[in-house]
Design a protein around this motif. Structure first.
Motif: not given
Length: 525
Positions: A38-65
């Motif tokens: 997996e190219a990205g970092p480790e995620r845990k269920l306890s990391d999930m936060i009900s926040s619109q700002i948080w949701s952006r962290r789950l999106r693509w953070a690799g090279p630009e397309v």
């Protein structure tokens, strides 16, 4: 630095999203020694936060397309980054392609045909909906299949407000089918209907890899290695056998992971990019590109949103991010008028928070100041929305390529996606928009408007087919020119239909995993 070489494994999988994690769990349970990179970092269920700002962290953070054409903008929103990939922020809409979606070329002289039929995939659709846990009611306009394991989620106040408009148009709303627990199921609780699917489901009611596939995979001994950026697939001197993958770790150190079977289970764009990056003397135009079709036939779904303000309160912040109700009536009418082509599906009553991309505020991006405050006072209690997905023809001009002028932090060419909507499909979206506005007007809105046409989902680029001169893989995702190399994911789709792809993606993964199990002795030779 000298490349680090690791111990040989049976199967190495690039990508830990829904395709990769499902494949890993299936093959691990079948006795294969499986490693997932997996190219990205480790995620845990306890990391999930009900926040619109948080949701952006789950999106693509690799090279630009980089995207070009008149239907662009899906890449960073649709892809994921870290354990579970896009499976952590997907909306769980669960639909089967319809029988004619597999034979568009034969039936209509457009687009492409699949090398399989609906009946070939039907038992795998049935298996997948039990494995994931799907809630819903029987829909007379959906393809035939086994009953869903759970009843549908309740109809929301937002859907109730919109329903009148569909009835006036002679259309019927049905409960949505979702990979979300309406009741406790498989050791996971029922949904709270609080509208936070978009930022990850911390209770596990929504089927995501952290609660579904990875517990099974780890119990079966599957290894998951994070911050492992797969850069290329290696082959033997003949070019006919994959020997493993080269990946880069957090420090930029090259690693070689040998494997008897290699599976690329990245998101659509990354599957094509990885095969293109893996060119060599035997495959100068990309691995498995003897047909010249690698990267071609990229498709999306042309999306139009309809918004309105209703006289009654709609509680728009509650429900699910995907949709509360659905209208597939008329889906099979791919030729609604001269000059228009493609199926369409209505996804109705999506939960909308006040802010961020899918929020009520950005439904009116032109407002600011006092006008925005006035609108938000009304919209926070009376807003309603729905989305129409329209089919896009598969054409070679829409494609994924490497962009040598733009490189990632490791010096590798970035991806360039070209996607423009064929005119007949654009005409179909125009009809759908007019239909949606009529529905909202008939439902009694004080104001109704449509958003701009935009893309949703990404498919194609490593299409399957029976003919090696016109496709990248066979119907099991096995690359025609490299017997022990497989592709998993929506990049295999020759055509997109007009519905969300995950149910079909999952059915294909289970079918391919069964093929690999059945051919274990020859593949692990």
């Amino acid at each position: 630095m000298k490349k680090i070489s690791h111990e040989l494994v049976d199967v190495v999988i690039a990508g830990s999203g829904i395709a990769g994690s499902t494949m890993a769990a299936e093959l691990g349970e079948a006795g294969f020694n499986v490693l997932v990179l997996e190219a990205g970092p480790e995620r845990k269920l306890s990391d999930m936060i009900s926040s619109q700002i948080w949701s952006r962290r789950l999106r693509w953070a690799g090279p630009e397309v980089r995207e070009t054409g008149d239907l662009v903008g899906a890449a960073n929103f649709a892809m994921g980054w870290g354990t579970g990939g896009a499976g952590l922020h997907w909306y769980a809409n669960w639909y089967r392609l319809h029988p004619d979606d597999f034979h568009v070329q034969s039936l209509y002289g457009r687009s492409l045909d699949w090398p399989i039929s609906y009946e070939d995939l039907r038992p795998w659709y049935d298996h997948a909906q039990t494995y994931f846990g799907v809630s819903g009611d029987a829909d007379p306009h959906a393809p035939a299949g086994a009953p869903y394991p759970m009843p549908a989620i309740p109809i929301s106040r937002q859907s109730s407000a919109i329903k009148k408009g569909f009835e006036t148009e002679g259309l019927k709303l049905t409960s949505n089918t979702l990979a979300i627990n309406s009741t406790p199921f498989d050791g996971r609780p029922g949904c709270l209907l609080d509208g936070w699917c978009d930022s990850g489901c911390p209770i596990g009611a929504l089927a995501n890899p952290l609660v579904l596939q990875w517990p099974r995979a780890k119990k079966a001994g599957v290894e998951l290695r994070h911050n492992a950026y797969v850069a290329r697939i290696e082959t033997d001197p003949s070019g006919s056998l994959a020997t493993g993958v080269t990946y880069l770790d957090e420090l930029g150190q090259e690693n070689f992971q040998p494997s008897k079977v290699v599976i690329s289970a990245c998101h659509t764009i990354w599957n094509a990019r990885l095969l293109l990056l893996s060119s060599n003397d035997k495959h100068p135009d990309g691995l498995g590109n003897g047909s010249g079709t690698l990267g071609q036939y990229f498709t999306s779904h042309a999306l139009t949103t309809i918004h309105g303000l209703f006289p009654q309160e709609t509680e728009p912040h509650l429900g699910v991010s995907g949709a509360n109700t659905l209208c597939l009536e008329g889906y099979e009418n791919k030729q609604p008028e001269d000059g228009a082509f493609g199926s369409r599906a209505w996804l109705v009553g999506q939960a909308a928070k006040p802010n961020d991309l899918l929020g009520t505020a950005l439904a009116k991006p032109e407002l600011f100041g006092d006008a925005l405050e006035t609108y938000m006072q009304k919209a926070s209690a009376h807003y309603g929305n729905m989305t129409v997905l329209c089919e896009e023809d598969s054409i070679p001009e829409n494609h994924i390529a490497l962009d040598p002028s733009r490189r990632d932090r490791f010096g590798l060419p970035q991806a360039l996606v070209t996607n423009s909507l064929p005119q007949a499909n654009a005409a179909r979206t125009t009809l759908a928009k007019a239909e949606g506005l009529r529905i909202f007007k008939a439902a009694g809105t004080s104001e109704a408007w449509a958003g701009a046409r935009s893309p949703m989902h990404m498919l194609g680029g490593t299409i399957m087919g029976d003919d090696p001169s016109a496709s990248v893989t066979n119907s099991f995702g096995q690359v025609h020119e490299v017997d022990n190399l497989f592709v998993a994911g929506a990049s295999l789709f020759p055509t997109p239909g007009a519905i969300n792809p995950t149910a079909t993606l999952a059915a294909l993964v289970f079918r391919t995993a069964d093929y690999i199990r059945t051919n274990k002795s020859s593949l692990l030779r």
